[in-house]
Design a protein around this motif. Structure first.
Motif, PDB file in Angstrom:
ATOM      1  N   GLU A 106       0.825  -1.198   0.000  1.00 24.28           N
ATOM      2  CA  GLU A 106       0.000   0.000   0.000  1.00 24.28           C
ATOM      3  C   GLU A 106       0.867   1.258   0.000  1.00 24.28           C
ATOM      4  O   GLU A 106       2.053   1.220   0.346  1.00 24.28           O
ATOM      5  CB  GLU A 106      -0.914   0.003   1.233  1.00 24.28           C
ATOM      6  N   SER A 107       0.254   2.373  -0.374  1.00 24.87           N
ATOM      7  CA  SER A 107       0.959   3.652  -0.333  1.00 24.87           C
ATOM      8  C   SER A 107       1.359   3.971   1.105  1.00 24.87           C
ATOM      9  O   SER A 107       0.597   3.736   2.047  1.00 24.87           O
ATOM     10  CB  SER A 107       0.061   4.775  -0.877  1.00 24.87           C
TER      11      SER A 107
ATOM     12  N   THR B 153       3.904   2.629   2.811  1.00 24.71           N
ATOM     13  CA  THR B 153       4.496   1.526   3.586  1.00 24.71           C
ATOM     14  C   THR B 153       6.022   1.540   3.566  1.00 24.71           C
ATOM     15  O   THR B 153       6.655   0.843   4.361  1.00 24.71           O
ATOM     16  CB  THR B 153       4.006   0.154   3.066  1.00 24.71           C
TER      17      THR B 153
ATOM     18  N   HIS C 273       1.332   0.060  -5.738  1.00 25.90           N
ATOM     19  CA  HIS C 273       0.340  -0.169  -4.681  1.00 25.90           C
ATOM     20  C   HIS C 273      -0.873  -0.903  -5.253  1.00 25.90           C
ATOM     21  O   HIS C 273      -1.790  -1.273  -4.515  1.00 25.90           O
ATOM     22  CB  HIS C 273      -0.115   1.156  -4.069  1.00 25.90           C
ATOM     23  N   ARG C 274      -0.882  -1.114  -6.561  1.00 28.05           N
ATOM     24  CA  ARG C 274      -2.016  -1.757  -7.217  1.00 28.05           C
ATOM     25  C   ARG C 274      -1.856  -3.281  -7.231  1.00 28.05           C
ATOM     26  O   ARG C 274      -0.748  -3.806  -7.153  1.00 28.05           O
ATOM     27  CB  ARG C 274      -2.162  -1.265  -8.655  1.00 28.05           C
TER      28      ARG C 274
ATOM     29  N   SER D  78       1.401  -3.713   5.412  1.00 27.96           N
ATOM     30  CA  SER D  78       0.795  -2.464   5.875  1.00 27.96           C
ATOM     31  C   SER D  78       1.076  -2.303   7.367  1.00 27.96           C
ATOM     32  O   SER D  78       1.403  -3.271   8.059  1.00 27.96           O
ATOM     33  CB  SER D  78      -0.717  -2.487   5.629  1.00 27.96           C
TER      34      SER D  78
ATOM     35  N   ASN E 286      -0.626   4.352   6.552  1.00 24.73           N
ATOM     36  CA  ASN E 286       0.571   3.587   6.898  1.00 24.73           C
ATOM     37  C   ASN E 286       1.644   4.436   7.588  1.00 24.73           C
ATOM     38  O   ASN E 286       1.317   5.345   8.344  1.00 24.73           O
ATOM     39  CB  ASN E 286       1.098   2.869   5.656  1.00 24.73           C
TER      40      ASN E 286
END
Length: 296
Positions: A41-42, A44, A153-154, A182, A227
């Motif tokens: 995820e963004s 992290t 992040h996808r 995360s 995060n």
């Protein structure tokens, strides 16, 4: 783990099982030239993983060149990656090196690769396959000797199903995946992350707050959609509001005052002598008054 490795991992804070696994994977693949795909995820810390991979590799003495593929307009991305010749397009008044050329003999970090437009994905795939490229507006081929590290992040497999990401490029990039957990998946690391972030502020000559155990437990139960990046913002905010003071549960911003289960205790990482030791289960617990940093 060697002292060099410990120094390089100093920004990858956390001693829980999830972060030990990340560090183990980094050590296993860093000395190779295998393409690494960092997932997570963004916020992290995917770029920290990429930097550690470079720093532990034989290319560490050469350039580490990051580029955010989602932050550059599609019409400019090719020029940013591969450079352009003078007059290649309006405004190209001089020739310019691209990121691949800057990273020669070193490492390139393609951040947010999942946001790369499809036409650019085709060109990147060709470069990865043939290890040559041309500047925009030029016909001279440049040889490419670089370590490629990508991150997103996808869920790229979902993007493939939706027709938004090339399957052949995915398999070219996904040679050695590393998944960055995360923050909500590693609450046992929040204590050490807070200590690290507060120390950085204290090193600038500023006073920092001390968090009570209940405040820490609340932060361990908060879901952290942003995060580690969000945690860093909270630490900065608390340091401004409570310099040299004690921060209790009720002093936290309202959204961090999450309901706590009865008997909630501070979650601690399971001690492990070496990061490469396999961890099959994790017992969390322990309590006691905690003072993260003495008042500055």
């Amino acid at each position: 783990m060697s002292q060099v490795s410990q120094d390089i991992f100093s920004s990858l804070v956390g001693d829980g099982a999830a972060m030990r696994q990340v560090k183990t994977l980094i050590q296993q693949v860093a000395q190779t030239d295998a393409t690494v795909l960092i997932l997570g995820e963004s916020g992290t810390g995917k770029e920290l993983v990429a930097q550690a991979l470079h720093d532990l590799s034989e290319r560490s003495g050469r350039a580490f060149v990051p580029i955010n593929c989602g932050a550059i307009p599609a019409e400019l991305l090719e020029s940013e990656l591969f450079g352009h010749e003078k007059g290649a397009f309006t405004g190209a008044i001089t020739a310019r090196k691209g990121r691949f050329e800057m990273a020669e003999k070193g490492s390139i970090f393609l951040d947010e690769i999942g946001d790369m437009p499809l036409p650019m994905q085709v060109k990147l795939l060709r470069v990865l396959q043939e290890r040559t490229y041309e500047r925009v507006g030029g016909n001279k081929s440049f040889q490419c000797d670089i370590r490629v590290i990508a991150a997103t992040h996808r869920n790229l497999e979902d993007s493939i199903e939706a027709g938004e990401f090339r399957e052949d490029l995915f398999y070219r990039l996904n040679v050695f995946p590393i998944e960055m957990p995360s923050l909500r998946e590693r609450p046992e690391d929040i204590e050490s992350l807070l200590t690290f972030l507060l120390q950085k502020i204290q090193d600038m000559g500023r006073k920092v707050p001390t968090l009570t155990e209940k405040a820490l437990i609340a932060l361990q139960h908060y879901p952290w959609p942003g995060n580690v990046r969000e945690l860093g913002n909270l630490v900065e905010r608390l340091s401004i509001l409570f310099p040299g003071l004690t921060v209790d549960y009720e002093h936290l911003p309202k959204k961090y005052q999450v309901p706590l289960p009865d008997g909630a205790q501070l979650i601690k990482p399971v001690k492990c002598p070496e990061i490469s030791t396999p961890v099959t289960s994790e017992e969390r617990g322990g309590q006691g008054e905690l003072s993260l940093l003495k008042r500055g």
